[in-house]
Write a protein that holds these residues in place. Structure first.
Motif, PDB file in Angstrom:
ATOM      1  N   TYR A  10       0.826  -1.204   0.000  1.00 55.07           N
ATOM      2  CA  TYR A  10       0.000   0.000   0.000  1.00 55.07           C
ATOM      3  C   TYR A  10       0.864   1.260   0.000  1.00 55.07           C
ATOM      4  N   ARG A  11       1.940   1.249   0.766  1.00 54.53           N
ATOM      5  CA  ARG A  11       2.846   2.413   0.790  1.00 54.53           C
ATOM      6  C   ARG A  11       3.480   2.643  -0.588  1.00 54.53           C
ATOM      7  N   ARG A  12       3.899   1.562  -1.231  1.00 56.84           N
ATOM      8  CA  ARG A  12       4.498   1.670  -2.554  1.00 56.84           C
ATOM      9  C   ARG A  12       3.480   2.216  -3.557  1.00 56.84           C
ATOM     10  N   MET A  13       2.233   1.718  -3.487  1.00 58.26           N
ATOM     11  CA  MET A  13       1.197   2.199  -4.390  1.00 58.26           C
ATOM     12  C   MET A  13       0.916   3.679  -4.161  1.00 58.26           C
ATOM     13  N   ALA A  14       0.862   4.089  -2.901  1.00 56.22           N
ATOM     14  CA  ALA A  14       0.598   5.496  -2.584  1.00 56.22           C
ATOM     15  C   ALA A  14       1.740   6.386  -3.047  1.00 56.22           C
ATOM     16  N   GLY A  15       2.937   5.834  -3.125  1.00 58.50           N
ATOM     17  CA  GLY A  15       4.089   6.607  -3.564  1.00 58.50           C
ATOM     18  C   GLY A  15       4.154   6.807  -5.069  1.00 58.50           C
ATOM     19  N   GLU A  16       3.343   6.097  -5.799  1.00 58.13           N
ATOM     20  CA  GLU A  16       3.321   6.238  -7.256  1.00 58.13           C
ATOM     21  C   GLU A  16       2.445   7.436  -7.608  1.00 58.13           C
ATOM     22  N   GLU A  17       3.062   8.602  -7.684  1.00 54.56           N
ATOM     23  CA  GLU A  17       2.329   9.852  -7.834  1.00 54.56           C
ATOM     24  C   GLU A  17       1.479   9.905  -9.097  1.00 54.56           C
ATOM     25  N   ALA A  18       2.016   9.453 -10.216  1.00 52.78           N
ATOM     26  CA  ALA A  18       1.248   9.497 -11.464  1.00 52.78           C
ATOM     27  C   ALA A  18       0.003   8.623 -11.361  1.00 52.78           C
ATOM     28  N   ARG A  19       0.171   7.444 -10.769  1.00 53.70           N
ATOM     29  CA  ARG A  19      -0.968   6.529 -10.612  1.00 53.70           C
ATOM     30  C   ARG A  19      -2.005   7.115  -9.659  1.00 53.70           C
ATOM     31  N   GLU A  20      -1.543   7.702  -8.561  1.00 51.41           N
ATOM     32  CA  GLU A  20      -2.455   8.316  -7.598  1.00 51.41           C
ATOM     33  C   GLU A  20      -3.215   9.477  -8.230  1.00 51.41           C
ATOM     34  N   LYS A  21      -2.519  10.283  -9.032  1.00 50.76           N
ATOM     35  CA  LYS A  21      -3.164  11.421  -9.700  1.00 50.76           C
ATOM     36  C   LYS A  21      -4.253  10.927 -10.644  1.00 50.76           C
ATOM     37  N   GLU A  22      -3.937   9.887 -11.416  1.00 47.70           N
ATOM     38  CA  GLU A  22      -4.904   9.312 -12.339  1.00 47.70           C
ATOM     39  C   GLU A  22      -6.115   8.750 -11.587  1.00 47.70           C
ATOM     40  N   ALA A  23      -5.863   8.074 -10.480  1.00 46.91           N
ATOM     41  CA  ALA A  23      -6.951   7.500  -9.689  1.00 46.91           C
ATOM     42  C   ALA A  23      -7.836   8.601  -9.104  1.00 46.91           C
ATOM     43  N   THR A  24      -7.227   9.672  -8.642  1.00 45.02           N
ATOM     44  CA  THR A  24      -7.991  10.797  -8.093  1.00 45.02           C
ATOM     45  C   THR A  24      -8.851  11.438  -9.167  1.00 45.02           C
ATOM     46  N   GLN A  25      -8.281  11.650 -10.346  1.00 45.48           N
ATOM     47  CA  GLN A  25      -9.047  12.244 -11.448  1.00 45.48           C
ATOM     48  C   GLN A  25     -10.228  11.356 -11.827  1.00 45.48           C
ATOM     49  N   TRP A  26     -10.000  10.056 -11.870  1.00 45.67           N
ATOM     50  CA  TRP A  26     -11.071   9.130 -12.204  1.00 45.67           C
ATOM     51  C   TRP A  26     -12.184   9.187 -11.158  1.00 45.67           C
ATOM     52  N   ALA A  27     -11.786   9.183  -9.879  1.00 43.82           N
ATOM     53  CA  ALA A  27     -12.776   9.215  -8.802  1.00 43.82           C
ATOM     54  C   ALA A  27     -13.588  10.502  -8.844  1.00 43.82           C
ATOM     55  N   GLU A  28     -12.940  11.626  -9.074  1.00 44.04           N
ATOM     56  CA  GLU A  28     -13.644  12.905  -9.135  1.00 44.04           C
ATOM     57  C   GLU A  28     -14.583  12.955 -10.327  1.00 44.04           C
ATOM     58  N   ALA A  29     -14.177  12.389 -11.455  1.00 41.81           N
ATOM     59  CA  ALA A  29     -15.043  12.347 -12.631  1.00 41.81           C
ATOM     60  C   ALA A  29     -16.265  11.475 -12.370  1.00 41.81           C
ATOM     61  N   THR A  30     -16.069  10.390 -11.647  1.00 38.06           N
ATOM     62  CA  THR A  30     -17.176   9.498 -11.316  1.00 38.06           C
ATOM     63  C   THR A  30     -18.196  10.208 -10.433  1.00 38.06           C
ATOM     64  N   LEU A  31     -17.719  10.995  -9.492  1.00 35.12           N
ATOM     65  CA  LEU A  31     -18.637  11.753  -8.637  1.00 35.12           C
ATOM     66  C   LEU A  31     -19.496  12.687  -9.467  1.00 35.12           C
ATOM     67  N   GLY A  32     -18.920  13.297 -10.474  1.00 33.93           N
ATOM     68  CA  GLY A  32     -19.683  14.180 -11.362  1.00 33.93           C
ATOM     69  C   GLY A  32     -20.772  13.409 -12.087  1.00 33.93           C
ATOM     70  N   ASP A  33     -20.472  12.179 -12.534  1.00 35.21           N
ATOM     71  CA  ASP A  33     -21.453  11.361 -13.210  1.00 35.21           C
ATOM     72  C   ASP A  33     -22.634  11.038 -12.310  1.00 35.21           C
ATOM     73  N   VAL A  34     -22.351  10.711 -11.068  1.00 38.20           N
ATOM     74  CA  VAL A  34     -23.395  10.353 -10.119  1.00 38.20           C
ATOM     75  C   VAL A  34     -24.268  11.562  -9.783  1.00 38.20           C
ATOM     76  N   ALA A  35     -23.647  12.735  -9.695  1.00 40.28           N
ATOM     77  CA  ALA A  35     -24.387  13.947  -9.341  1.00 40.28           C
ATOM     78  C   ALA A  35     -25.418  14.294 -10.402  1.00 40.28           C
ATOM     79  N   ASP A  36     -25.167  13.871 -11.642  1.00 37.53           N
ATOM     80  CA  ASP A  36     -26.083  14.188 -12.750  1.00 37.53           C
ATOM     81  C   ASP A  36     -27.254  13.213 -12.868  1.00 37.53           C
ATOM     82  N   GLU A  37     -27.189  12.098 -12.157  1.00 32.51           N
ATOM     83  CA  GLU A  37     -28.238  11.085 -12.275  1.00 32.51           C
ATOM     84  C   GLU A  37     -29.542  11.542 -11.628  1.00 32.51           C
ATOM     85  N   ALA A  38     -30.662  11.146 -12.239  1.00 35.04           N
ATOM     86  CA  ALA A  38     -31.979  11.436 -11.663  1.00 35.04           C
ATOM     87  C   ALA A  38     -32.179  10.575 -10.436  1.00 35.04           C
ATOM     88  N   ARG A  39     -32.848  11.099  -9.453  1.00 38.37           N
ATOM     89  CA  ARG A  39     -33.085  10.342  -8.215  1.00 38.37           C
ATOM     90  C   ARG A  39     -34.487   9.832  -8.149  1.00 38.37           C
TER      91      ARG A  39
END
Length: 76
Positions: A47-76
């Motif tokens: 887990y420490r090694r994975m967290a140290g991979e900055e490019a991978r972490e940045k990509e994962a964060t961008q993906w997660a934030e984009a997913t939140l945007g998708d969910v916010a647009d869904e009808a309830r």
């Protein structure tokens, strides 16, 4: 692959487990306690090694934030 393990505990321990685990399965609670003891430092190091991979972490964060945007647009 998961394996089934049967353990016996007295009633007081069982009630305590149910109280702490709440609506979640007791097995999930027990696994969260036991895994660090048996997986040891190798899991923590991974887990420490994975967290140290900055490019991978940045990509994962961008993906997660984009997913939140998708969910916010869904009808309830």
């Amino acid at each position: 692959m998961q394996k089934k393990v049967t353990i016996k505990v007295d009633e007081q321990v069982y009630k305590g487990l149910r109280k702490i685990a709440g609506r979640h399965p007791v097995s999930r609670f027990i696994k969260s306690l036991v895994r660090p003891q048996v997986a040891g430092k190798s899991l923590e190091a991974t887990y420490r090694r994975m967290a140290g991979e900055e490019a991978r972490e940045k990509e994962a964060t961008q993906w997660a934030e984009a997913t939140l945007g998708d969910v916010a647009d869904e009808a309830r």
